[in-house]
Design an enzyme around this catalytic site. Structure first.
Site, PDB file in Angstrom:
ATOM      1  N   ASP A  11      70.182  44.328 -61.286  1.00  0.00           N
ATOM      2  CA  ASP A  11      70.790  44.204 -62.624  1.00  0.00           C
ATOM      3  C   ASP A  11      71.932  43.188 -62.532  1.00  0.00           C
ATOM      4  O   ASP A  11      72.337  42.789 -61.442  1.00  0.00           O
ATOM      5  CB  ASP A  11      71.320  45.562 -63.108  1.00  0.00           C
ATOM      6  CG  ASP A  11      71.868  45.489 -64.531  1.00  0.00           C
ATOM      7  OD1 ASP A  11      71.207  44.889 -65.394  1.00  0.00           O
ATOM      8  OD2 ASP A  11      72.977  46.001 -64.785  1.00  0.00           O
ATOM      9  N   CYS A  74      66.906  45.618 -65.499  1.00  0.00           N
ATOM     10  CA  CYS A  74      67.698  44.842 -66.452  1.00  0.00           C
ATOM     11  C   CYS A  74      66.716  44.279 -67.479  1.00  0.00           C
ATOM     12  O   CYS A  74      65.755  43.591 -67.103  1.00  0.00           O
ATOM     13  CB  CYS A  74      68.395  43.702 -65.705  1.00  0.00           C
ATOM     14  SG  CYS A  74      69.198  42.497 -66.771  1.00  0.00           S
ATOM     15  N   ASN A  75      66.951  44.596 -68.741  1.00  0.00           N
ATOM     16  CA  ASN A  75      66.035  44.117 -69.790  1.00  0.00           C
ATOM     17  C   ASN A  75      66.107  42.602 -69.931  1.00  0.00           C
ATOM     18  O   ASN A  75      65.093  41.932 -70.137  1.00  0.00           O
ATOM     19  CB  ASN A  75      66.399  44.763 -71.129  1.00  0.00           C
ATOM     20  CG  ASN A  75      66.084  46.243 -71.157  1.00  0.00           C
ATOM     21  OD1 ASN A  75      65.040  46.647 -71.642  1.00  0.00           O
ATOM     22  ND2 ASN A  75      66.970  47.059 -70.609  1.00  0.00           N
ATOM     23  N   THR A  76      67.322  42.059 -69.822  1.00  0.00           N
ATOM     24  CA  THR A  76      67.505  40.618 -70.008  1.00  0.00           C
ATOM     25  C   THR A  76      66.761  39.845 -68.917  1.00  0.00           C
ATOM     26  O   THR A  76      66.032  38.890 -69.211  1.00  0.00           O
ATOM     27  CB  THR A  76      69.007  40.262 -69.983  1.00  0.00           C
ATOM     28  OG1 THR A  76      69.699  41.162 -70.861  1.00  0.00           O
ATOM     29  CG2 THR A  76      69.243  38.840 -70.413  1.00  0.00           C
ATOM     30  N   CYS A 185      68.874  48.041 -73.215  1.00  0.00           N
ATOM     31  CA  CYS A 185      69.755  47.426 -72.218  1.00  0.00           C
ATOM     32  C   CYS A 185      70.100  48.561 -71.273  1.00  0.00           C
ATOM     33  O   CYS A 185      70.475  49.652 -71.722  1.00  0.00           O
ATOM     34  CB  CYS A 185      71.017  46.868 -72.863  1.00  0.00           C
ATOM     35  SG  CYS A 185      72.274  46.430 -71.636  1.00  0.00           S
TER      36      CYS A 185
HETATM   37  N1  DGL Z   1      71.848  45.621 -68.161  1.00  0.00           N
HETATM   38  C1  DGL Z   1      71.298  44.428 -68.618  1.00  0.00           C
HETATM   39  C2  DGL Z   1      70.136  44.581 -69.550  1.00  0.00           C
HETATM   40  O1  DGL Z   1      69.436  45.570 -69.489  1.00  0.00           O
HETATM   41  C3  DGL Z   1      72.169  43.221 -68.866  1.00  0.00           C
HETATM   42  C4  DGL Z   1      73.497  43.358 -69.517  1.00  0.00           C
HETATM   43  C5  DGL Z   1      74.248  42.035 -69.478  1.00  0.00           C
HETATM   44  O2  DGL Z   1      74.541  41.558 -68.380  1.00  0.00           O
HETATM   45  O3  DGL Z   1      74.531  41.475 -70.573  1.00  0.00           O
HETATM   46  O4  DGL Z   1      69.850  43.707 -70.333  1.00  0.00           O
END
Ligand code: DGL
EC number: 5.1.1.3
Length: 272
Positions: A11, A74-76, A185
């Site tokens: 992440d 991590c979704n992003t 997220c």
């Molecule tokens: N936890 C991350 C996600 O699921 C990223 C959060 C970030 O760094 O903006 O997207």
């Protein structure tokens, strides 16, 4: 497949711990490795091509560490790099988005699904795309909530001020009649208690980490059965002491030893 090598999780910061938490609960005898690109946090404000390049460097690192599978917690980074990573990786790479959309599509009764995420995940539009691939009649209401990401990264996960912010993110989405809300997220499930209070019985809540943990055995062989958790080897490109302090606050029951990774010209270096 022989069960050797750890499962690596990735992440931009502390968010992926919400995925790790479900994995260690279900597979306490497994070996896990956790890596956070904290020096580039927040990923939600970065371009998908930068996020993809950084994640691919981590994929090399995980291979060097002998990981037998990689979970992009991590979704992003999933939106930015999953396809490329799966093409080149010698070991399975699992993203968080697929498991979440399958569960959301199964839960909704009125075919209206809300997705809270980072800006970059919102821009990548992979959630609506994957949901529509399952059922083109689904209506998706998406909302970026970067303020919640920043609060969690500072260990700020409960209290009236958090509840106010969660209301600001959730209420406009629920106001559009969604009956299922995806925490898109991995930082957000750290605030799960607040989400439960704010959402109440207005919608189902989907936590991708929970779904990954439920389905991982269908993707890779896992060591199962009860056992004592061995300390997790954690790595961060940020400040190791700070990462560890916040991680202990967020997940006090997960023992962790944190070390530092450094960036040099887009390559990761670490003490041998
Ligand atoms: N936890 C991350 C996600 O699921 C990223 C959060 C970030 O760094 O903006 O997207």
């Amino acid at each position: 497949m022989a069960v050797t090598g750890p499962i690596a999780l990735f992440d931009s910061g502390e968010g992926g711990l919400t995925v790790l938490r479900h994995l260690v609960e279900r597979f306490p005898r497994e070996r896990f490795l956790y890596a956070a690109d904290s020096s580039h946090f927040p990923y939600g404000e970065k371009s998908l091509s930068d996020v993809s390049r950084w994640f691919m460097a981590f994929l090399d690192f995980f291979t060097e560490q002998g990981a037998r599978a990689v979970v992009i917690a991590c979704n992003t980074a999933t939106a930015a790099a999953l396809t490329q990573a799966q093409t080149v990786s010698p070991v399975p790479v699992i993203g968080v988005i697929r498991a979440a959309v399958v569960q959301a599509a199964a839960l909704t009764r009125n075919r209206r699904i809300g997705v809270l995420s980072t800006e970059a995940t919102f821009r990548a539009a992979l959630y609506p795309q994957e949901l529509h691939a399952i059922d083109p009649r689904l209506q998706v209401v998406s909302k970026p909530c970067p303020i919640l990401v920043a609060m969690v990264e500072n260990g700020d996960i409960d209290g009236t001020h958090v509840e106010d912010r969660v209301h600001q993110c959730v209420d406009p989405v629920l106001g559009q009649g969604v009956d299922t809300l995806v925490l898109g997220c991995t930082h957000f499930p750290h605030m799960r208690a607040v989400f439960n209070r704010v959402v109440g019985d207005r919608a189902h809540i989907v936590d991708p980490g929970e779904e990954i943990a439920r389905h991982l055995t269908s993707e890779i062989a896992m060591v199962s059965g009860p056992g004592i958790l061995t300390p997790i080897s954690a790595w961060t490109t940020g400040d190791a002491a700070r990462f560890s302090t916040i991680a202990t606050k967020l997940c006090p029951y997960i023992p962790m030893v944190t070390r530092r990774l450094s960036w040099h010209n887009d390559c990761l270096t670490y003490p041998g």
